[in-house]
Enzyme design. Structure first.
Site, PDB file in Angstrom:
ATOM      1  N   GLU A  10      52.267 103.132  33.812  1.00 48.92           N
ATOM      2  CA  GLU A  10      51.587 104.316  33.450  1.00 48.92           C
ATOM      3  C   GLU A  10      51.769 104.660  32.018  1.00 48.92           C
ATOM      4  OE1 GLU A  10      50.976 108.396  32.609  1.00 48.92           O
ATOM      5  OE2 GLU A  10      52.842 107.675  33.204  1.00 48.92           O
ATOM      6  N   HIS A 307      50.296 106.184  38.236  1.00 44.83           N
ATOM      7  CA  HIS A 307      51.600 107.066  38.207  1.00 44.83           C
ATOM      8  C   HIS A 307      52.432 107.037  39.193  1.00 44.83           C
ATOM      9  CE1 HIS A 307      51.994 110.443  35.489  1.00 44.83           C
ATOM     10  NE2 HIS A 307      50.746 110.328  35.118  1.00 44.83           N
TER      11      HIS A 307
END
Length: 338
Positions: A10, A307
């Site tokens: 991420e 994430h």
């Protein structure tokens, strides 16, 4: 020493926050380079510096390279000491993201703690206070600790100035299974605003009512805060179930019509309601850390975000635990820690 390339996965500030938390719990020092390399403004922002500073304050840890804009830092953990701590981001940087950094280490400390965090409480690209209070902390409290949160003053981007207070009674984290959300108990939609024309939140709610046409009109409301807590506006849609509450939020932005913001938020909420998974993408992301530190547990979630995948990777590096994410026939994903 664990070495981390901050441009992987991420590539955001979450890698710094989770690494600090895991370092404090495991005692493993780490070095991270290319911090936030994928962001439009790479390097540490003020809220990330404050988060790492908070980790140092509660533990006597040593950190080199900790300045705004830095792309590399080295962290050597100390021993977490429970107590009362006050941290001010100094801007509208998210208090919730600072909390993410120190909460798990303080939950596993030897005595109770109290946190007073000042800065942004309702920010873009960060969980609003309401999500922390009603979605995240109830799951944490099921795992053994007792964590309560209250908001003293709202703080919207870009002004900030908000304040939240967190009381923590620690306990070892017990593994739990979060598979079924249970029966739906209620829904609500609220537009909270300050320092802006009343027609802006009204337009948000009108679009939300249109897109969530099966929700009763009584479920929607506007709340105005004192003008000195803004300007700002946020739409929060909530679906309460027997075992979990999902809060979907949309933050007002310059140049983005209120109707577009509400349309996006309503679509996200409809997607969650139509699925059968326990956790939405943001809750799943935040539960990786406590589940790994509990040494076990499982949850079902919608399609995992980048994430979440990055949080899993960082957790594996610090703990060596087995973390599996498998797609089920129903379309949801099962995350198991063992």
């Amino acid at each position: 020493m664990i070495t981390i390339d901050g441009s992987e996965g991420e590539g955001g500030g979450q890698m710094v926050r989770n690494s600090c938390a895991l370092s404090l719990v495991t005692g493993e020092p780490f070095r991270i380079s290319n911090i936030r390399a994928k962001r439009s403004k790479p390097g540490l922002m003020r809220q990330h510096v404050t988060a790492v500073e908070a980790a140092c304050v509660i533990s006597g840890s040593e950190c080199s390279g900790l300045t705004v804009g830095a792309s590399e830092l080295e962290f050597r953990p100390g021993r977490v000491t429970p107590g009362e701590y006050r941290c001010a981001v100094g801007t509208a940087g998210s208090t919730g993201l600072v909390l993410q950094t120190v909460l798990m280490p303080l939950i596993l400390a030897e005595g109770p703690s109290r946190l007073i965090l000042e800065g942004g409480t309702h920010n873009m690209l960060a969980p609003p206070f309401d999500f922390i209070e009603r979605t995240f902390l109830p799951v944490i409290n099921r795992m053994g600790p007792s964590v309560s949160a209250r908001i003293v003053r709202h703080g919207f981007y870009p002004r900030g100035g908000g304040r939240i207070e967190i009381d923590i009674t620690p306990a070892l984290l017990a593994p739990i299974d979060c598979i079924e959300r249970g029966e739906q108990l209620g829904v609500s939609g609220q537009a909270v605003f300050t320092g802006l024309p009343f027609e802006i939140p009204e337009r948000m709610l009108a679009r939300a009512r249109r897109d969530l046409s099966d929700w009763p009109d009584s479920a929607f409301a506007v709340r105005e805060l004192p003008a000195d807590q803004g300007p700002g506006v946020i739409l929060m849609l909530e679906a309460q179930y027997a075992n979990v509450t999902e809060v979907v939020s949309g933050f007002g932005q310059l140049g983005v019509p209120a109707e577009r913001l509400a349309k996006t938020s309503a679509a996200r909420m409809k997607g969650y309601i139509e699925a059968s998974a326990f956790a939405g993408p943001y809750l799943a992301d935040q539960l990786v850390l406590p589940f790994v530190l509990a040494g076990g547990g499982s949850l079902t979630t919608v399609k995992p975000s980048q994430h979440t995948l990055t949080a899993i990777d960082i957790a594996k590096r610090f703990t060596g635990r087995r973390i599996e994410l498998t797609r089920q026939d129903s379309g949801e994903h099962l995350l198991t820690v063992g």
